[in-house]
Design an enzyme around this catalytic site. Structure first.
Site, mmCIF file in Angstrom:
data_model
loop_
_atom_site.group_PDB
_atom_site.id
_atom_site.type_symbol
_atom_site.label_atom_id
_atom_site.label_comp_id
_atom_site.label_asym_id
_atom_site.label_seq_id
_atom_site.Cartn_x
_atom_site.Cartn_y
_atom_site.Cartn_z
ATOM 1 N N CYS A 63 0.842 -1.217 0.000
ATOM 2 C CA CYS A 63 0.000 0.000 0.000
ATOM 3 C C CYS A 63 0.871 1.258 0.000
ATOM 4 C CB CYS A 63 -0.908 -0.025 1.225
ATOM 5 S SG CYS A 63 -1.754 1.531 1.552
ATOM 6 N N CYS A 66 0.226 3.566 2.961
ATOM 7 C CA CYS A 66 0.853 3.017 4.167
ATOM 8 C C CYS A 66 2.336 3.386 4.234
ATOM 9 C CB CYS A 66 0.705 1.500 4.198
ATOM 10 S SG CYS A 66 -1.008 0.904 4.187
#
Length: 416
Positions: A63, A66
């Site tokens: 991600c 993230c």
């Protein structure tokens, strides 16, 4: 770099708690040195029960959001761990440990959950390190702080930071403040000064008690409320003071306006940073101070052309343009007062407000979706880009694979 330096200085200035240690203590298997703690299925439950306050980042290694969040958490972690009531940060690979993710209903990455004595709540606040620290400090602070001296007052204001409004009650009943402090805890700081000198009255510009002083350090604003302190008057003052007198329109402030039921006086300029715009905003601030039942805001076409265009305001249109927006699908122009000329803008704004209150307006429909729809579109647009990107990758892989297949020998055939 500036934000990181500010956090380092903040960290140094915070008194360390006995629970902040470079080593494990007793049967505790977790280090408390201020680093982000890596969790797995084997130690997740133990972590939840070991820490009074634990912020958990549910992430996925692939991600992109993230990956951008991780450095912010690394910076915030030692600062939060050094508080008198320490807050620790942990992370868990929710993609790998899917049972944990399922248990806590994680359906997107990154998702932050704040565990208070083992009870999780969704963290939806800011994610930049400096603001995240200030935001989380409010969770562990008392609803109302008690200040017993001039020094305590100044220390409280300094430690509160610049990202949230501060309400200081001088001579106010503590139980009264507690009602509103509990209601607006996530949006502002609250304190009651029990003992203070006349010097504090001069510093915060009030001349009698009881008085409620508002400080909005982010926008450099202050005001004083002398009452009445019953009914809805105090609630109205606090609610209206959570926003600056003139609100710059951007995606973040639009989310705040979504919670408002007041009409919005919107002024559209070519460029917010131009000196003429700055002068106009100062005039608007004076008008806002005298018309608290309305929200005063501004936006520059240069800063956000897509938003301004929804009110038929573009670079080719004569600006500044002033109107009253309901925050959703409609806005009103005041006949003869929709354009602001260079000279005597204070009088022009007064005539505009008078015409609006008299109902001398022309109603118009917004171009495009409502406010909520527009906010959702900002989010969904990113999703669309992601989907398009993924589809493009799949098409590339399929095409590449197809071409490779054409050059591979079919079973039973021979190559020359």
């Amino acid at each position: 770099m500036a934000n990181s330096l500010a956090l380092v200085l903040l960290w140094i200035s915070i008194p360390f708690s006995p629970s902040f240690s470079l080593a494990t203590t007793g049967d505790d298997q977790f280090r408390r040195d201020g680093s982000v703690i890596e969790l797995s299925s084997s130690n997740f439950d133990a972590a939840i029960s070991s820490f009074d306050f634990l912020l958990v980042d549910f992430y996925a290694p692939w991600c992109g959001h993230c990956k951008r969040l991780a450095p912010e958490l690394d910076v915030a972690a030692p600062v939060l761990a050094g508080l008198n009531k320490p807050i620790f940060i942990a992370k868990v690979d929710a993609d790998k440990y899917s049972k944990i993710a399922s248990k806590y209903e994680i359906d997107g990455f990154p998702t932050l959950k704040f565990f208070i004595h083992g009870v999780p709540i969704e963290y939806t606040g800011p994610r930049k390190a400096e603001v995240l620290v200030q935001y989380l400090k409010k969770f562990v602070a008392p609803d109302v702080s008690h200040l017993e001296s001039d020094t305590a007052i100044q220390d409280f204001v300094d430690s509160a930071g610049k990202n949230f409004p501060i309400f200081l009650g001088f001579g106010l009943d503590e139980s009264l403040m507690a009602v509103f402090a509990s209601k607006y805890k996530k949006k502002a700081w609250f304190a009651v000064a029990k003992d203070f000198s006349e010097d504090m009255m001069v510093v915060y510009d009030f001349d009698k008690v009881p008085a409620l002083v508002l400080i909005n350090p982010k926008y450099g604003e202050r005001s004083v409320f002398y009452g009445p302190f019953e009914g809805d008057f105090l609630d109205d003052f606090i609610k209206q003071s959570l926003l600056p007198l003139t609100v710059p329109i951007n995606p973040d402030t639009l989310k705040l306006l979504k919670e408002e039921d007041r009409k919005i006086v919107l002024t559209i300029v070519q460029d917010e940073t131009h000196e003429n715009s700055a002068q106009l905003i100062r005039v608007l601030r004076s008008a806002a101070n005298a018309n608290r039942d309305l929200i005063f805001s501004f936006v520059g076409v240069h800063q956000w052309e897509e938003f301004a265009d929804r009110f038929d305001a573009t670079k080719s249109v004569h600006l500044p343009k002033i109107l009253v927006w309901d925050g959703n699908e409609e806005y009103e122009l005041v006949a003869g007062s929709e354009k602001l000329k260079e000279e005597d803008r204070g009088s022009q704004i007064s005539r505009f407000l008078e015409g609006y209150r008299q109902g001398n307006t022309i109603k118009k429909k917004l171009k495009g979706p409502s406010l909520i729809g527009f906010i959702n579109s900002l989010i969904s647009l990113k999703s669309i880009y992601l989907v398009v990107f993924i589809v493009a990758i799949l098409m590339f892989v399929q095409q590449f694979g197809g071409q490779s297949g054409e050059n591979q020998p079919v079973r039973g055939e021979h190559l020359d």
